[in-house]
Write an enzyme that holds these catalytic residues in place. Structure first.
Site, PDB file in Angstrom:
ATOM      1  N   TYR A   1       0.944   2.660  -4.229  1.00 48.32           N
ATOM      2  CA  TYR A   1       0.877   1.371  -4.493  1.00 48.32           C
ATOM      3  C   TYR A   1       2.425   0.748  -4.905  1.00 48.32           C
ATOM      4  O   TYR A   1       3.197   1.338  -5.665  1.00 48.32           O
ATOM      5  CB  TYR A   1       0.053   0.966  -5.693  1.00 48.32           C
ATOM      6  CG  TYR A   1      -0.038  -0.458  -6.109  1.00 48.32           C
ATOM      7  CD1 TYR A   1      -0.788  -1.388  -5.272  1.00 48.32           C
ATOM      8  CD2 TYR A   1       0.522  -0.837  -7.432  1.00 48.32           C
ATOM      9  CE1 TYR A   1      -0.821  -2.819  -5.631  1.00 48.32           C
ATOM     10  CE2 TYR A   1       0.375  -2.107  -7.784  1.00 48.32           C
ATOM     11  CZ  TYR A   1      -0.295  -3.147  -7.019  1.00 48.32           C
ATOM     12  OH  TYR A   1      -0.480  -4.451  -7.423  1.00 48.32           O
TER      13      TYR A   1
ATOM     14  N   ASP B   1      10.449   3.990  -5.182  1.00 49.03           N
ATOM     15  CA  ASP B   1       9.961   3.073  -5.863  1.00 49.03           C
ATOM     16  C   ASP B   1       9.647   3.667  -7.197  1.00 49.03           C
ATOM     17  O   ASP B   1       8.688   4.348  -7.378  1.00 49.03           O
ATOM     18  CB  ASP B   1       8.475   2.629  -5.241  1.00 49.03           C
ATOM     19  CG  ASP B   1       7.759   1.596  -6.194  1.00 49.03           C
ATOM     20  OD1 ASP B   1       8.210   1.299  -7.418  1.00 49.03           O
ATOM     21  OD2 ASP B   1       6.880   1.090  -5.861  1.00 49.03           O
TER      22      ASP B   1
ATOM     23  N   LYS C   1       8.065  -2.123 -15.113  1.00 47.37           N
ATOM     24  CA  LYS C   1       7.295  -1.567 -16.398  1.00 47.37           C
ATOM     25  C   LYS C   1       8.580  -1.056 -17.532  1.00 47.37           C
ATOM     26  O   LYS C   1       9.035  -1.986 -18.271  1.00 47.37           O
ATOM     27  CB  LYS C   1       6.715  -0.375 -15.886  1.00 47.37           C
ATOM     28  CG  LYS C   1       5.543  -0.829 -14.760  1.00 47.37           C
ATOM     29  CD  LYS C   1       4.502   0.059 -14.267  1.00 47.37           C
ATOM     30  CE  LYS C   1       3.588  -0.600 -13.569  1.00 47.37           C
ATOM     31  NZ  LYS C   1       3.170  -0.267 -12.109  1.00 47.37           N
TER      32      LYS C   1
END
Ligand SMILES: *Cc1c(COP(=O)(O)O)cnc(C)c1O
Length: 437
Positions: A150, A245, A273
């Site tokens: 994702y 990522d 994050k």
């Protein structure tokens, strides 16, 4: 079903009913709705250290950690102070500030391969923009991602593997045109051979491979050394960029994330994050000659009204500083992760529930599987009904585990050994309920 008379969550129930009138499914991000486990999502009122408190006054050990950012636990005093100081100087200017430089310097120090970077407001913006840069840099159209990976909700990344031997992506969301999905090829995670075959067929058209260096969004899956080697060798051989990522893993699995932990070489890195310390921040970066393709210097357009927001920059910089100011923080998280993983394996074995616990540092998934989980296909064989029962058993005992089988639980520095042992005690009882009827 709990009857209204002894419903211990009347406030959450009422807020959820009202929220469903206002937001699709009652939430502003899907997994929060408890759709995979059923029941009423608890509405959070506040959080402190290792705990979140719901609207009915119940306390939970928090293993969600806002889905990754809260590596220090909630309300870390240094982070709060930094936000308060920034707040007193104005919340947004739409002009460059020294605060952006302060966070950028800290990022580059931890990720020397990213000489230059750009801040965004979310991980989605970071990956979407990094792929635009990769296409701009190579003049190529295709992107390769891995099944179960994702990377946020940009159109070209909401793509699943096509059937059988076909690697061309199909939309995994309504609203993504098939023509857009067709520009994304999907390969199985941890499969160096499949990646090689894909590049043999399409390599000259591939702008970039984007990868979670430790998968977290199919549940935690560690990369094999052969897979990591193949990522670098294959992309380099074909002139494609490797986009790592690190939105979930960055500043979490080590100071310099998975890139440092595994010694990965990347062309572009994406963050989110932890980089915002609980406020909305994303970023992408890489070598100067790649990043200088971005506007206003180069012809790849990317912008953001609130990008580099001073409160968010302050929270991110204070978080990275607080990590450094806590000697042995990563070693502590590592030990805590292992202690929890061992405890959960033992607890499940005692209850006779087959599970596979995948743990890398402070990221962990309990798969209700009999066999090893190494990719999306093996993950998808999990017994999600047993997971849901276990989840609710944990929640009843005051442990807020991620409400989906295919997510990572996140440990924070606020979760000490005693709390982990409490958590394992709760898990032991919850596992017993999975088998008992
Ligand atoms: C969370 C996540 C994203 C998306 O970040 P948002 O801030 O939610 O847009 C992208 N990639 C990975 C690996 C993630 O875990």
């Amino acid at each position: 079903m709990t009857s209204p008379a002894n419903d211990p969550h009347p406030r959450s129930r009422e807020l959820f009913a009202r929220s469903r009138e206002r937001f699709p499914g009652g939430v502003n991000s899907p997994v929060r709705a408890f759709g995979a486990v059923g029941g009423t999502p608890r509405f959070v009122r506040r959080a402190e250290g290792a705990y979140v408190y719901d609207a009915d006054g119940h306390r939970y050990l928090d293993l969600v950690g806002s889905w990754g950012p809260m590596i220090l636990g909630h309300r870390h005093p240094a982070v709060e102070r930094a936000i308060a100081e920034a707040l007193a100087m104005g919340t947004s200017f739409g002009a460059p500030t020294e605060r952006e430089l302060e966070l950028a310097d800290r990022v580059v120090e931890r990720y020397p391969l990213a000489e230059r970077l750009r801040f965004t407001n979310s991980g989605t913006e970071a990956t979407m923009s990094a792929l635009r840069v990769a296409r701009g840099a190579t003049g190529r159209r295709l992107i390769v991602k891995f099944a179960g990976g994702y990377h946020g909700h940009a159109d070209g990344l909401l793509v699943a593997a096509g059937s059988g031997a076909v690697t061309t992506g199909v939309p995994s969301s309504a609203g993504v045109p098939a023509e857009v999905a067709a520009l994304t090829l999907v390969a199985p995670y941890n499969d160096a051979q499949a990646l090689g075959q894909l590049f043999a067929a399409h390599g000259d058209d591939v702008a970039a491979v984007i990868v979670e260096p430790v998968a977290g969004n199919m549940g935690v899956v560690e990369p094999t050394p052969a897979f990591l080697r193949a990522l670098r060798e294959t992309t380099a051989r074909h002139g494609a960029l490797l986009v790592v990522d690190e939105v979930m893993t960055g500043f979490r699995l080590a100071r310099g994330g998975a890139i440092e932990r595994y010694g990965i070489d990347a062309d572009l890195v994406c963050w989110g994050k932890v980089i915002g310390g609980g406020l909305p921040v994303g970023a992408y970066g890489g070598r100067v000659e790649v990043m200088d393709l971005v506007s206003p210097l180069g012809r790849v357009y990317q912008a953001g009204t609130l990008s580099g927001n001073p409160l968010a920059m302050a929270a991110g910089a204070a978080t990275l500083d607080a990590i450094d100011a806590t000697p042995g923080l990563y070693a502590g998280l590592e030990a805590a992760g292992e202690r929890l993983a061992d405890g959960l394996r033992q607890a499940a074995a005692d209850a006779g529930v087959p599970v596979v616990v995948n743990q890398v540092g402070s990221m962990l998934t309990v798969f209700f599987n009999k066999d090893a989980v190494i990719d999306m296909e093996s993950a998808s064989r999990a017994d999600t009904e047993s997971f849901a029962r276990w989840f609710h058993g944990m929640l009843r005992r005051g442990v807020w585990w991620p409400p989906s089988q295919f997510e990572a639980a996140f440990l924070s520095a606020a979760l000490d050994e005693n709390l982990i042992d409490e958590l394992v005690t709760a898990a032991t009882a919850a596992f017993a309920e999975v088998t008992g009827d």
